[in-house]
Design a protein around this motif. Structure first.
Motif, PDB file in Angstrom:
ATOM      1  N   ALA A   1       0.827  -1.209   0.000  1.00 62.49           N
ATOM      2  CA  ALA A   1       0.000   0.000   0.000  1.00 62.49           C
ATOM      3  C   ALA A   1       0.857   1.253   0.000  1.00 62.49           C
ATOM      4  O   ALA A   1       0.479   2.279  -0.570  1.00 62.49           O
ATOM      5  CB  ALA A   1      -0.931   0.002   1.205  1.00 62.49           C
ATOM      6  N   ASP A   2       2.049   1.175   0.637  1.00 56.13           N
ATOM      7  CA  ASP A   2       2.926   2.337   0.653  1.00 56.13           C
ATOM      8  C   ASP A   2       3.465   2.638  -0.737  1.00 56.13           C
ATOM      9  O   ASP A   2       3.476   3.792  -1.178  1.00 56.13           O
ATOM     10  CB  ASP A   2       4.070   2.154   1.652  1.00 56.13           C
ATOM     11  N   PHE A   3       3.888   1.606  -1.460  1.00 51.93           N
ATOM     12  CA  PHE A   3       4.416   1.856  -2.793  1.00 51.93           C
ATOM     13  C   PHE A   3       3.330   2.368  -3.738  1.00 51.93           C
ATOM     14  O   PHE A   3       3.558   3.301  -4.519  1.00 51.93           O
ATOM     15  CB  PHE A   3       5.052   0.589  -3.373  1.00 51.93           C
ATOM     16  N   HIS A   4       2.141   1.797  -3.654  1.00 44.43           N
ATOM     17  CA  HIS A   4       1.060   2.255  -4.527  1.00 44.43           C
ATOM     18  C   HIS A   4       0.592   3.656  -4.134  1.00 44.43           C
ATOM     19  O   HIS A   4       0.175   4.436  -4.992  1.00 44.43           O
ATOM     20  CB  HIS A   4      -0.086   1.250  -4.517  1.00 44.43           C
ATOM     21  N   GLY A   5       0.687   3.979  -2.852  1.00 46.16           N
ATOM     22  CA  GLY A   5       0.420   5.351  -2.444  1.00 46.16           C
ATOM     23  C   GLY A   5       1.425   6.317  -3.051  1.00 46.16           C
ATOM     24  O   GLY A   5       1.075   7.422  -3.471  1.00 46.16           O
ATOM     25  N   ALA A   6       2.689   5.891  -3.117  1.00 44.04           N
ATOM     26  CA  ALA A   6       3.727   6.732  -3.726  1.00 44.04           C
ATOM     27  C   ALA A   6       3.467   6.949  -5.208  1.00 44.04           C
ATOM     28  O   ALA A   6       3.650   8.053  -5.734  1.00 44.04           O
ATOM     29  CB  ALA A   6       5.100   6.097  -3.518  1.00 44.04           C
ATOM     30  N   GLU A   7       3.026   5.901  -5.905  1.00 41.06           N
ATOM     31  CA  GLU A   7       2.686   6.055  -7.322  1.00 41.06           C
ATOM     32  C   GLU A   7       1.613   7.127  -7.505  1.00 41.06           C
ATOM     33  O   GLU A   7       1.693   7.978  -8.405  1.00 41.06           O
ATOM     34  CB  GLU A   7       2.177   4.725  -7.882  1.00 41.06           C
ATOM     35  N   LEU A   8       0.610   7.086  -6.650  1.00 44.07           N
ATOM     36  CA  LEU A   8      -0.502   8.033  -6.763  1.00 44.07           C
ATOM     37  C   LEU A   8      -0.070   9.447  -6.382  1.00 44.07           C
ATOM     38  O   LEU A   8      -0.458  10.424  -7.041  1.00 44.07           O
ATOM     39  CB  LEU A   8      -1.657   7.566  -5.878  1.00 44.07           C
ATOM     40  N   ASP A   9       0.746   9.561  -5.334  1.00 41.17           N
ATOM     41  CA  ASP A   9       1.245  10.885  -4.957  1.00 41.17           C
ATOM     42  C   ASP A   9       2.129  11.463  -6.051  1.00 41.17           C
ATOM     43  O   ASP A   9       2.150  12.683  -6.267  1.00 41.17           O
ATOM     44  CB  ASP A   9       2.020  10.806  -3.637  1.00 41.17           C
ATOM     45  N   PHE A  10       2.842  10.587  -6.749  1.00 39.68           N
ATOM     46  CA  PHE A  10       3.693  11.107  -7.817  1.00 39.68           C
ATOM     47  C   PHE A  10       2.873  11.587  -9.012  1.00 39.68           C
ATOM     48  O   PHE A  10       3.160  12.652  -9.576  1.00 39.68           O
ATOM     49  CB  PHE A  10       4.716  10.069  -8.289  1.00 39.68           C
ATOM     50  N   ILE A  11       1.853  10.834  -9.410  1.00 38.71           N
ATOM     51  CA  ILE A  11       1.065  11.288 -10.555  1.00 38.71           C
ATOM     52  C   ILE A  11       0.348  12.595 -10.216  1.00 38.71           C
ATOM     53  O   ILE A  11       0.143  13.450 -11.079  1.00 38.71           O
ATOM     54  CB  ILE A  11       0.079  10.189 -11.030  1.00 38.71           C
ATOM     55  N   ARG A  12       0.006  12.787  -8.938  1.00 40.77           N
ATOM     56  CA  ARG A  12      -0.570  14.073  -8.514  1.00 40.77           C
ATOM     57  C   ARG A  12       0.463  15.196  -8.645  1.00 40.77           C
ATOM     58  O   ARG A  12       0.123  16.344  -8.945  1.00 40.77           O
ATOM     59  CB  ARG A  12      -1.045  13.975  -7.061  1.00 40.77           C
ATOM     60  N   ALA A  13       1.743  14.858  -8.449  1.00 38.10           N
ATOM     61  CA  ALA A  13       2.805  15.859  -8.509  1.00 38.10           C
ATOM     62  C   ALA A  13       3.066  16.363  -9.921  1.00 38.10           C
ATOM     63  O   ALA A  13       3.598  17.455 -10.100  1.00 38.10           O
ATOM     64  CB  ALA A  13       4.092  15.283  -7.932  1.00 38.10           C
ATOM     65  N   VAL A  14       2.701  15.564 -10.934  1.00 38.37           N
ATOM     66  CA  VAL A  14       2.995  15.941 -12.313  1.00 38.37           C
ATOM     67  C   VAL A  14       2.356  17.283 -12.655  1.00 38.37           C
ATOM     68  O   VAL A  14       2.976  18.143 -13.287  1.00 38.37           O
ATOM     69  CB  VAL A  14       2.525  14.843 -13.284  1.00 38.37           C
ATOM     70  N   LYS A  15       1.103  17.467 -12.242  1.00 38.24           N
ATOM     71  CA  LYS A  15       0.421  18.744 -12.463  1.00 38.24           C
ATOM     72  C   LYS A  15       0.203  19.508 -11.150  1.00 38.24           C
ATOM     73  O   LYS A  15      -0.349  20.604 -11.170  1.00 38.24           O
ATOM     74  CB  LYS A  15      -0.936  18.507 -13.129  1.00 38.24           C
ATOM     75  N   GLN A  16       0.579  18.883 -10.036  1.00 36.88           N
ATOM     76  CA  GLN A  16       0.345  19.443  -8.708  1.00 36.88           C
ATOM     77  C   GLN A  16      -1.134  19.744  -8.488  1.00 36.88           C
ATOM     78  O   GLN A  16      -1.520  20.789  -7.939  1.00 36.88           O
ATOM     79  CB  GLN A  16       1.212  20.683  -8.477  1.00 36.88           C
ATOM     80  N   LYS A  17      -1.959  18.803  -8.936  1.00 33.40           N
ATOM     81  CA  LYS A  17      -3.392  18.905  -8.708  1.00 33.40           C
ATOM     82  C   LYS A  17      -4.002  17.514  -8.895  1.00 33.40           C
ATOM     83  O   LYS A  17      -3.300  16.541  -9.185  1.00 33.40           O
ATOM     84  CB  LYS A  17      -4.031  19.922  -9.647  1.00 33.40           C
ATOM     85  N   SER A  18      -5.307  17.416  -8.727  1.00 34.81           N
ATOM     86  CA  SER A  18      -5.973  16.118  -8.818  1.00 34.81           C
ATOM     87  C   SER A  18      -5.803  15.518 -10.213  1.00 34.81           C
ATOM     88  O   SER A  18      -5.495  16.211 -11.175  1.00 34.81           O
ATOM     89  CB  SER A  18      -7.457  16.260  -8.474  1.00 34.81           C
ATOM     90  N   PHE A  19      -6.021  14.209 -10.312  1.00 31.17           N
ATOM     91  CA  PHE A  19      -5.703  13.471 -11.528  1.00 31.17           C
ATOM     92  C   PHE A  19      -6.792  12.451 -11.825  1.00 31.17           C
ATOM     93  O   PHE A  19      -7.772  12.339 -11.087  1.00 31.17           O
ATOM     94  CB  PHE A  19      -4.338  12.783 -11.362  1.00 31.17           C
TER      95      PHE A  19
END
Length: 417
Positions: free
Chosen positions: A48-66
């Motif tokens: 769950a931690d690694f998949h959380g990191a994947e999601l936090d990173f895709i949010r970082a691409v635009k710095q907003k929801s995805f």
């Protein structure tokens, strides 16, 4: 425009394309999420931690929801299949995406196809089209949470800590990892996982993004160092930021030439208050770090540090450099810089994260049992707290003051699997 990033391997977060640069040209980012993918080597491992990191990173691409353009809806597989999602796992995986900032979830696929490479990449419906458990679970989840999705649209987690993720550093470390087990993403994940275990929200950021809103910036493995990048890091700390720098920082310029004008970490010396007298690649052993009278394991690498203005926080307790600093802290301007000279074990990373959060006055969302993830989104001044139980049994948690169940039910303290 849609930026669609496919997950590649269990321990990789999109290394092929510089998504920060690509994302500048697009309206929103999207992502494929397969927590139970057949490509995972150990299907019962907690991830769950690694998949959380994947999601936090895709949010970082635009710095907003995805968006999530492909959300797992059944067994995955091509020539080899993965495990069957257990009851409740598919809704759990989808809601983890929502909790980390997804505004839209698109399940892949509607019905398992009868031909082609992905005959066994199962959909919401099986090959025969008769609705089963997957359909029932996904349907019930959609009916329950559709109003919530509208309510929180555009809201994102609010983090006070950021992790600097650099494609240039990753590629340089990939060419010369020094230790055969050393990988850039895994090193970043040491810090992310400790924050995840503590339920401390975290953002990923790029080198050219704004860091000023974060109390703490974790910048591991600054292997390549340019004057412009150093100036930005220096300004961040001077203005009150807390910077975390690790071993193998300040080694080369952006042309891959080693800095030769001084000891490592070259040009970081004033900022960190340390220089590296020697270093040791732990090829055949683990090391030990002693902190507050307790021993913690470390691995892969040990910088042997000389201090100028920094103060020691923890010391090595092995090899010829036993008693010398392993972790230091240095006041600089209105802020400070932490230097970590080794790769930390999970227990040491937990101790370190607790200390930097204490010093920076950063509070976790709440305390939870192991395997229960606390994530939040903020929209129009209201905070939505998600409690995600990745265990197979019901867990108990004490809800933080001020929260009430979104669905109007009475809070019993139980979080079902």
């Amino acid at each position: 425009n849609i930026l669609k990033l496919n997950k590649l391997e269990n321990q990789q977060i999109f290394p092929q394309v510089a998504e920060y640069d690509l994302g500048e040209q697009l309206d929103f980012a999207s992502h494929d999420q397969y927590p139970g993918g057949h490509f995972h080597a150990r299907h019962n491992e907690y991830r769950a931690d690694f998949h959380g990191a994947e999601l936090d990173f895709i949010r970082a691409v635009k710095q907003k929801s995805f968006w999530v353009m492909e959300q797992q809806s059944g067994i995955t597989g091509w020539e080899i299949l993965g495990r069957a999602p257990k009851p409740g796992q598919i809704p759990l995986w989808a809601m983890q995406c929502v909790a980390h900032g997804a505004d839209t979830i698109v399940f892949f696929r509607w019905r398992s196809c009868a031909m082609g490479t992905e005959q066994y990449w199962h959909g919401i419906l099986p090959h025969n089209g008769i609705p089963g458990r997957y359909h029932a679970e996904i349907s019930a989840m959609m009916k329950k949470y559709a109003p919530l999705m509208k309510e929180i649209s555009g809201g994102v987690p609010k983090a006070e800590i950021a992790i600097l993720r650099s494609y240039d550093q990753e590629r340089a470390i990939g060419i010369q990892p020094h230790h055969p087990d050393h990988r850039y993403i895994q090193h970043l994940m040491t810090y992310y996982k400790a924050l995840h275990r503590a339920n401390v929200p975290v953002d990923f950021v790029g080198e050219h993004q704004d860091w000023s809103k974060y109390k703490v910036l974790i910048a591991p493995l600054q292997f390549l160092l340019t004057e412009a990048h150093l100036d930005k890091l220096r300004a961040y700390v001077e203005q009150g930021g807390r910077l975390v720098v690790t071993w193998r920082s300040g080694i080369k310029d952006d042309s891959n030439l080693c800095h030769t004008e001084g000891p490592v970490p070259v040009r970081f010396a004033a900022l960190t208050g340390v220089t590296v007298a020697e270093y040791d690649c732990l090829r055949d052993c683990e090391g030990v770090v002693r902190w507050d009278g307790q021993d913690y394991k470390c691995s892969q690498w040990c910088d042997v540090l000389d201090l100028s203005t920094a103060e020691p926080v923890a010391a090595y307790d092995h090899e010829f450099y036993a008693g010398t600093p392993a972790i230091t802290r240095n006041q600089y301007g209105q802020g400070l810089t932490w230097y970590v000279g080794t790769t930390m074990s999970d227990a040491l990373a937990d101790k370190f994260v607790a200390e930097i959060c204490r010093e920076a006055a950063i509070a976790p969302l709440m305390a939870t049992p192991h395997g229960v993830e606390a994530v939040h989104r903020v929209k129009d001044g209201r905070t939505y707290l998600f409690l995600l139980n990745h265990n197979e049994s019901t867990q108990q948690a004490e809800l933080s003051a001020g929260y009430t169940p979104w669905d109007g039910e009475v809070w019993t303290g139980e979080i079902g699997p």
